[in-house]
Enzyme design. Structure first.
Site, PDB file in Angstrom:
ATOM      1  N   ASN A 227       0.971  -1.066  -0.024  1.00  0.00           N
ATOM      2  CA  ASN A 227      -0.024  -0.032  -0.123  1.00  0.00           C
ATOM      3  C   ASN A 227       0.828   1.368  -0.029  1.00  0.00           C
ATOM      4  O   ASN A 227       2.024   0.981   0.377  1.00  0.00           O
ATOM      5  CB  ASN A 227      -0.694   0.090   1.188  1.00  0.00           C
ATOM      6  N   ASP A 295      -3.364  -5.830   2.246  1.00  0.00           N
ATOM      7  CA  ASP A 295      -4.296  -6.615   2.689  1.00  0.00           C
ATOM      8  C   ASP A 295      -4.146  -8.175   1.991  1.00  0.00           C
ATOM      9  O   ASP A 295      -4.694  -9.040   2.472  1.00  0.00           O
ATOM     10  CB  ASP A 295      -5.630  -6.187   1.991  1.00  0.00           C
ATOM     11  N   LYS A 305      13.510 -14.606  -9.961  1.00  0.00           N
ATOM     12  CA  LYS A 305      12.613 -13.583 -10.723  1.00  0.00           C
ATOM     13  C   LYS A 305      11.869 -14.145 -11.738  1.00  0.00           C
ATOM     14  O   LYS A 305      12.256 -14.927 -12.523  1.00  0.00           O
ATOM     15  CB  LYS A 305      13.480 -12.528 -11.432  1.00  0.00           C
ATOM     16  N   ASP A 324      -5.162  -9.673   9.603  1.00  0.00           N
ATOM     17  CA  ASP A 324      -5.403  -8.188  10.160  1.00  0.00           C
ATOM     18  C   ASP A 324      -4.741  -7.885  11.322  1.00  0.00           C
ATOM     19  O   ASP A 324      -5.249  -8.746  12.353  1.00  0.00           O
ATOM     20  CB  ASP A 324      -6.803  -7.935  10.205  1.00  0.00           C
TER      21      ASP A 324
HETATM   22  O1  C5P Z   1      -9.443  -2.343   6.839  1.00  0.00           O
HETATM   23  P1  C5P Z   1      -8.419  -1.152   6.943  1.00  0.00           P
HETATM   24  O2  C5P Z   1      -7.112  -1.657   6.048  1.00  0.00           O
HETATM   25  O3  C5P Z   1      -8.950   0.084   6.423  1.00  0.00           O
HETATM   26  O4  C5P Z   1      -8.089  -0.782   8.376  1.00  0.00           O
HETATM   27  C1  C5P Z   1      -6.985   0.190   8.688  1.00  0.00           C
HETATM   28  C2  C5P Z   1      -6.535  -0.188  10.035  1.00  0.00           C
HETATM   29  O5  C5P Z   1      -6.297  -1.407  10.305  1.00  0.00           O
HETATM   30  C3  C5P Z   1      -5.248   0.580  10.315  1.00  0.00           C
HETATM   31  O6  C5P Z   1      -4.923   0.873  11.557  1.00  0.00           O
HETATM   32  C4  C5P Z   1      -4.136  -0.687  10.065  1.00  0.00           C
HETATM   33  O7  C5P Z   1      -3.093  -0.515  10.452  1.00  0.00           O
HETATM   34  C5  C5P Z   1      -4.917  -1.944  10.477  1.00  0.00           C
HETATM   35  N1  C5P Z   1      -4.758  -2.999   9.508  1.00  0.00           N
HETATM   36  C6  C5P Z   1      -3.787  -4.312  10.190  1.00  0.00           C
HETATM   37  N2  C5P Z   1      -3.577  -5.325   9.480  1.00  0.00           N
HETATM   38  C7  C5P Z   1      -4.234  -5.325   8.291  1.00  0.00           C
HETATM   39  C8  C5P Z   1      -4.815  -4.563   7.681  1.00  0.00           C
HETATM   40  C9  C5P Z   1      -5.038  -2.987   8.446  1.00  0.00           C
HETATM   41  O8  C5P Z   1      -3.498  -3.772  11.434  1.00  0.00           O
HETATM   42  N3  C5P Z   1      -3.970  -6.493   7.754  1.00  0.00           N
END
Ligand code: C5P
Length: 418
Positions: A227, A295, A305, A324
């Protein structure tokens, strides 16, 4: 009580604008004491400054009479805010390196007050890696830096580097004077720990865990999924937490940012590494998850590669979802008493953030609108969603968002009875 500014004028063509700045500050009831560097005297005279400030003007380190009446340590601390305007590339370099070879830089090294630098220089000097490196260092040290304006320069070139107009500088000074938290770098240089000069700081004795930056999920040895994230907001929060006296663990994805003073930094690359580092750093009194975690990751990162096979068809990429981190911690029995998530949204910001509170098991979601120029920029407009409702903050520099957020964290932890 009258607020006082120590205005350091260094030697650039923009120095003439500082006279107007003094006039505007005085009109707002702010007292100004001026210090001129040797080269600034080529552009403005001590006499004109003395008339405008209605005060003595200081211009030499070994002014014996002044040293007898007012030592340079005292001079550096009598103001509420030290302002360097214009700040040339040269004085920024000396500040960033702690060089004290004249009165101005000695005062800057001796002060315990917040410092605002207002750079002004030729566009090439501004863009030079050395200047940008010095600015990054100064920001990491807690110095407030105003962005220069772009436009035609005195030297005939066009670009960024012009000193902002005096009215804009005066507005920034007024804003900094109203800030509640100590905004100066108060790190003890020997221990690296924040030095509150006898005051323990509102987060003393607390452990604050922060994630920042992106994660990189390898596709093969040269490619990755990520990201967009500069890490600036998370690093600013870590710096503010350390200044407030907390023990700070900063779990950082791949970013090019210096470690703020007094912060324990753990560098990671992937989401799974980040989760492991976060779990290893627990327990914490508060965790602030600012990282833009990828994500998805590839189901299998290739060891070599991946080559184009000539068919014109891209190589297939099988993705799996990453853990997450926020939700994992939010629903675990090691959940910190205060858990804060960030949410980058481009639309229906508050609504999406509200939904995230429950889903992630967080106490607050700091939602920022990334439809504009937030990514990598120095300012942020945030809304904070809590069980109690929604708070909207104005557009603020990221270090001010950090200071306000840490103040709110300190208040929330102090209000807890358990
Ligand atoms: O769901 P989203 O990515 O919008 O959520 C953002 C929040 O969740 C942020 O605080 C981010 O650091 C955390 N997050 C996380 N692990 C992930 C995705 C998001 O800790 N895999």
């Amino acid at each position: 009580m009258t607020q006082r500014i120590l205005l350091i004028i260094s030697g650039g063509i923009a120095a003439y604008k500082s006279l107007e700045l003094v006039r505007l500050l005085r009109k707002r009831g702010i007292a100004v004491r001026a210090v001129l560097t040797e080269s600034a005297k080529q552009f403005v005279t001590p006499l004109s400054l003395g008339v405008l400030t209605e005060d003595q003007v200081f211009d030499a380190l070994f002014d014996l009479k002044a040293e007898r009446e007012i030592g340079h340590i005292q001079l550096s601390r009598q103001a509420d805010l030290v302002v360097v305007a214009p700040a040339t590339a040269n004085i920024l370099a000396r500040m960033a390196n702690g060089i004290a070879d004249d009165l101005a830089t000695t005062l800057l090294l001796a002060t315990d007050k917040p410092v605002l630098a207002v750079p002004a220089m030729n566009v090439r000097m501004w863009r030079h890696r050395a200047t940008q490196r010095n600015l990054a260092q100064l920001r990491a040290d807690g110095v407030h830096v105003m962005e220069p304006d772009a436009g035609e320069m005195a030297c005939g070139e066009y670009g960024k580097g012009r000193m902002p107009e005096p009215a804009a500088i005066a507005a920034e000074i007024e804003r900094l004077l109203t800030l509640p938290l100590p905004v100066a770098p108060l790190a003890d240089p020997l221990t690296g720990q924040p030095d509150f000069a006898g005051d323990a700081g509102p987060l003393a004795g607390r452990h604050v865990l922060i994630t920042a930056g992106p994660t990189h999920e390898p596709i093969d040895p040269v490619r990755y999924i990520a990201n967009r994230s500069s890490g600036k907001q998370g690093f600013a929060i870590a710096a503010a937490a350390a200044r407030a006296g907390a023990r700070v663990t900063l779990v950082a994805g791949p970013v090019h940012l210096p470690t703020p003073a007094g912060v324990d930094r753990v560098d990671v690359e992937t989401a799974r590494d980040m989760l492991a580092a976060v779990e290893a750093a627990l327990p914490a009194d508060a965790a602030i998850m600012v990282a833009a975690v990828a994500d998805w990751r590839t189901a299998d990162a290739a060891g070599q590669k991946i080559k184009k096979d000539g068919s014109g068809q891209p190589a297939p990429l099988a993705l799996v979802e990453n853990p997450d981190i926020l939700a994992t911690i939010g629903h675990s029995d090691r959940r910190p008493p205060l858990l804060i998530g960030f949410a980058a949204e481009t639309q229906k910001i508050a609504e999406h953030a509200q939904a995230k509170l429950a889903k992630k098991g967080a106490d607050w979601i700091v939602a920022n609108d990334v439809s504009g120029d937030v990514m990598g920029g120095d300012a942020n407009a945030v809304q904070i969603v809590t069980a109690a409702g929604l708070e909207s903050w104005p557009v603020l520099p990221k270090d001010q968002v950090a200071a306000k957020l840490i103040e709110k964290v300190a208040n929330a932890l102090a209000a807890r009875t358990d």
